[in-house]
Design an enzyme around this catalytic site. Sequence first.
Site, PDB file in Angstrom:
ATOM      1  N   CYS A  91      60.005  46.499  46.318  1.00 58.63           N
ATOM      2  CA  CYS A  91      60.109  46.041  47.687  1.00 58.63           C
ATOM      3  C   CYS A  91      60.721  44.708  47.881  1.00 58.63           C
ATOM      4  CB  CYS A  91      58.447  45.864  47.639  1.00 58.63           C
ATOM      5  SG  CYS A  91      58.133  45.396  49.649  1.00 58.63           S
ATOM      6  N   LEU A  92      61.868  44.472  48.560  1.00 61.45           N
ATOM      7  CA  LEU A  92      62.505  43.393  48.650  1.00 61.45           C
ATOM      8  C   LEU A  92      62.627  43.160  50.079  1.00 61.45           C
ATOM      9  CD1 LEU A  92      63.885  41.281  46.860  1.00 61.45           C
ATOM     10  CD2 LEU A  92      66.161  42.791  46.701  1.00 61.45           C
TER      11      LEU A  92
END
Length: 155
Positions: A91-92
């Site tokens: 999750c970026l």
Amino acid sequence: MASASPSSSRRLTKEYSDLREHPIPDIRVNLVDDNLFHWACTALGPSDSVYAGGKFHFSLKFPLDYPFQPPTIEFTTRIYHPNFDSEGNVCLAILKQQVFKPSIKLRSVLEQILQLLREPNPDDPLVASIAEQYRNDRPSFDKIARDYVEQFAKS
């Protein structure tokens, strides 16, 4: 089968060359089978983090219309982290469809991966239970994260 646009190939060639000539400390990038659209990467755990001493392998895969669509990242090294799940997803924020822009350089993406290793973001987790533990029981989180480094990230 669709093919990549010349501009996609040029952009990836330029970014790859830049990263090879001016590497980011603690990040290594290589092409998989000389394919510009598939990179094998390694991030070294930052020395000031619970991931110190670990080697984290991941792949970057680029869509044919890159940079108009974000690359996908898949971690192949198991990691105990609120922003990485057991399937290797990350999750970026800058890679989210609604956030990603063609002006975002791969150097920034890779630097943000290192930043997540240095300092997890429990406010935007992939694994809510780990984020909760990170916030509320940091000593337990740190111990499990270090155990994962010893068990999975020492090669």
